[in-house]
Design an enzyme around this catalytic site. Structure first.
Site, PDB file in Angstrom:
ATOM      1  N   GLY A  88       0.830  -1.195   0.000  1.00  0.00           N
ATOM      2  CA  GLY A  88       0.000   0.000   0.000  1.00  0.00           C
ATOM      3  C   GLY A  88       0.864   1.243   0.000  1.00  0.00           C
ATOM      4  O   GLY A  88       2.037   1.191   0.388  1.00  0.00           O
ATOM      5  N   GLN A  91       3.121   9.898   1.142  1.00  0.00           N
ATOM      6  CA  GLN A  91       4.366   9.112   1.100  1.00  0.00           C
ATOM      7  C   GLN A  91       5.167   9.354  -0.184  1.00  0.00           C
ATOM      8  O   GLN A  91       6.335   8.984  -0.258  1.00  0.00           O
ATOM      9  CB  GLN A  91       4.058   7.611   1.220  1.00  0.00           C
ATOM     10  CG  GLN A  91       3.545   7.218   2.590  1.00  0.00           C
ATOM     11  CD  GLN A  91       3.277   5.729   2.655  1.00  0.00           C
ATOM     12  OE1 GLN A  91       2.261   5.255   2.158  1.00  0.00           O
ATOM     13  NE2 GLN A  91       4.191   4.981   3.251  1.00  0.00           N
ATOM     14  N   CYS A 130       6.112   0.032   7.703  1.00  0.00           N
ATOM     15  CA  CYS A 130       5.733   1.132   6.821  1.00  0.00           C
ATOM     16  C   CYS A 130       6.890   1.456   5.882  1.00  0.00           C
ATOM     17  O   CYS A 130       8.038   1.520   6.319  1.00  0.00           O
ATOM     18  CB  CYS A 130       5.394   2.349   7.682  1.00  0.00           C
ATOM     19  SG  CYS A 130       4.926   3.803   6.730  1.00  0.00           S
ATOM     20  N   LEU A 131       6.570   1.667   4.615  1.00  0.00           N
ATOM     21  CA  LEU A 131       7.609   2.007   3.638  1.00  0.00           C
ATOM     22  C   LEU A 131       8.305   3.321   3.992  1.00  0.00           C
ATOM     23  O   LEU A 131       9.430   3.545   3.581  1.00  0.00           O
ATOM     24  CB  LEU A 131       6.998   2.110   2.234  1.00  0.00           C
ATOM     25  CG  LEU A 131       6.519   0.792   1.611  1.00  0.00           C
ATOM     26  CD1 LEU A 131       5.740   1.071   0.327  1.00  0.00           C
ATOM     27  CD2 LEU A 131       7.695  -0.121   1.325  1.00  0.00           C
ATOM     28  N   HIS A 135      -4.263   1.482   7.603  1.00  0.00           N
ATOM     29  CA  HIS A 135      -2.912   2.056   7.628  1.00  0.00           C
ATOM     30  C   HIS A 135      -2.814   3.225   6.634  1.00  0.00           C
ATOM     31  O   HIS A 135      -2.272   4.284   6.956  1.00  0.00           O
ATOM     32  CB  HIS A 135      -1.907   0.935   7.287  1.00  0.00           C
ATOM     33  CG  HIS A 135      -0.469   1.340   7.279  1.00  0.00           C
ATOM     34  ND1 HIS A 135       0.445   0.884   8.212  1.00  0.00           N
ATOM     35  CD2 HIS A 135       0.233   2.149   6.445  1.00  0.00           C
ATOM     36  CE1 HIS A 135       1.642   1.405   7.951  1.00  0.00           C
ATOM     37  NE2 HIS A 135       1.533   2.168   6.880  1.00  0.00           N
ATOM     38  N   GLU A 136      -3.377   3.023   5.437  1.00  0.00           N
ATOM     39  CA  GLU A 136      -3.266   4.067   4.405  1.00  0.00           C
ATOM     40  C   GLU A 136      -4.134   5.286   4.731  1.00  0.00           C
ATOM     41  O   GLU A 136      -3.714   6.417   4.525  1.00  0.00           O
ATOM     42  CB  GLU A 136      -3.632   3.509   3.022  1.00  0.00           C
ATOM     43  CG  GLU A 136      -2.728   2.385   2.521  1.00  0.00           C
ATOM     44  CD  GLU A 136      -1.241   2.666   2.659  1.00  0.00           C
ATOM     45  OE1 GLU A 136      -0.811   3.835   2.572  1.00  0.00           O
ATOM     46  OE2 GLU A 136      -0.492   1.692   2.890  1.00  0.00           O
ATOM     47  N   HIS A 158      -2.430   7.436   7.059  1.00  0.00           N
ATOM     48  CA  HIS A 158      -1.433   8.303   6.415  1.00  0.00           C
ATOM     49  C   HIS A 158      -2.059   9.613   5.948  1.00  0.00           C
ATOM     50  O   HIS A 158      -1.439  10.667   6.014  1.00  0.00           O
ATOM     51  CB  HIS A 158      -0.804   7.605   5.207  1.00  0.00           C
ATOM     52  CG  HIS A 158       0.409   6.779   5.527  1.00  0.00           C
ATOM     53  ND1 HIS A 158       1.540   7.311   6.115  1.00  0.00           N
ATOM     54  CD2 HIS A 158       0.687   5.473   5.322  1.00  0.00           C
ATOM     55  CE1 HIS A 158       2.454   6.348   6.261  1.00  0.00           C
ATOM     56  NE2 HIS A 158       1.955   5.220   5.798  1.00  0.00           N
TER      57      HIS A 158
END
Ligand code: ZN
Length: 175
Positions: A46, A51, A102-103, A144-145, A148
């Protein structure tokens, strides 16, 4: 399409509330396509607008369950979602705790309690309204997204944040 740079913690943009998309123009479609490519290259499951340094309410999610351990049957196809202005309209009272990463926060993971299932309303890449019911990992990734988009990171919700061990690295999908 091109791969964009993934913004890393503690960049301020990760803490800002992203703004809604008002028009589905070429630029937004390009952004979504680039985000898909960036997510796949990472690799991750995701990615949210902030991000890739765009404070807009857009997310991409791609996830499919792994093959069962016995290797029976065909693996379910991964599902790709490219969503604009996503909103979680329903979240189950029942929760599940699992390890996420997380990226934008490389090297760290944590156990996060989240709703076991959610309903997400959004516009798709063509600007059409969609409603998605998700459970398990897919529900977790959506939460999670959407976090963000509100400047919230998993480290805010995790009971304990820890450095990722090499043997866990492959098992923890990043989003
Ligand atoms: Zn993330």
């Amino acid at each position: 399409m091109s791969i964009r740079e993934i913004v890393k913690y503690p960049n301020d943009i990760l803490r800002r509330k992203a703004r809604p998309v008002e028009t589905m123009d070429k630029e937004i479609k390009q952004l979504l396509d680039d985000m898909v490519e960036t997510m796949r290259a990472a690799p991750g499951v995701g990615l949210a607008g902030p991000q890739v340094n765009r404070p807009l309410r857009v997310i991409v999610v791609e996830y499919g369950e792994e093959l069962d351990p016995e290797g029976n049957g065909t693996p379910p196809k991964k599902k790709l979602f490219t969503l604009v202005n996503p909103e979680i309209t329903r979240a189950s009272i029942e929760t599940e705790t699992a390890t996420e990463g997380c990226l934008s926060i490389p090297g760290l993971i944590g156990n996060v309690e989240r709703a076991a299932s959610v309903t997400v309303k959004a516009l798709n890449r063509r600007g059409q309204p969609v409603k998605i019911k998700a459970s398990g990992w897919l529900a977790r990734i959506f939460q999670h997204e959407v976090d963000h988009l509100n400047g919230v990171l998993f480290i805010d919700r995790a009971e304990k944040v820890q450095a990722i061990q090499e043997e866990d690295a492959e098992e923890t999908p990043l989003a």
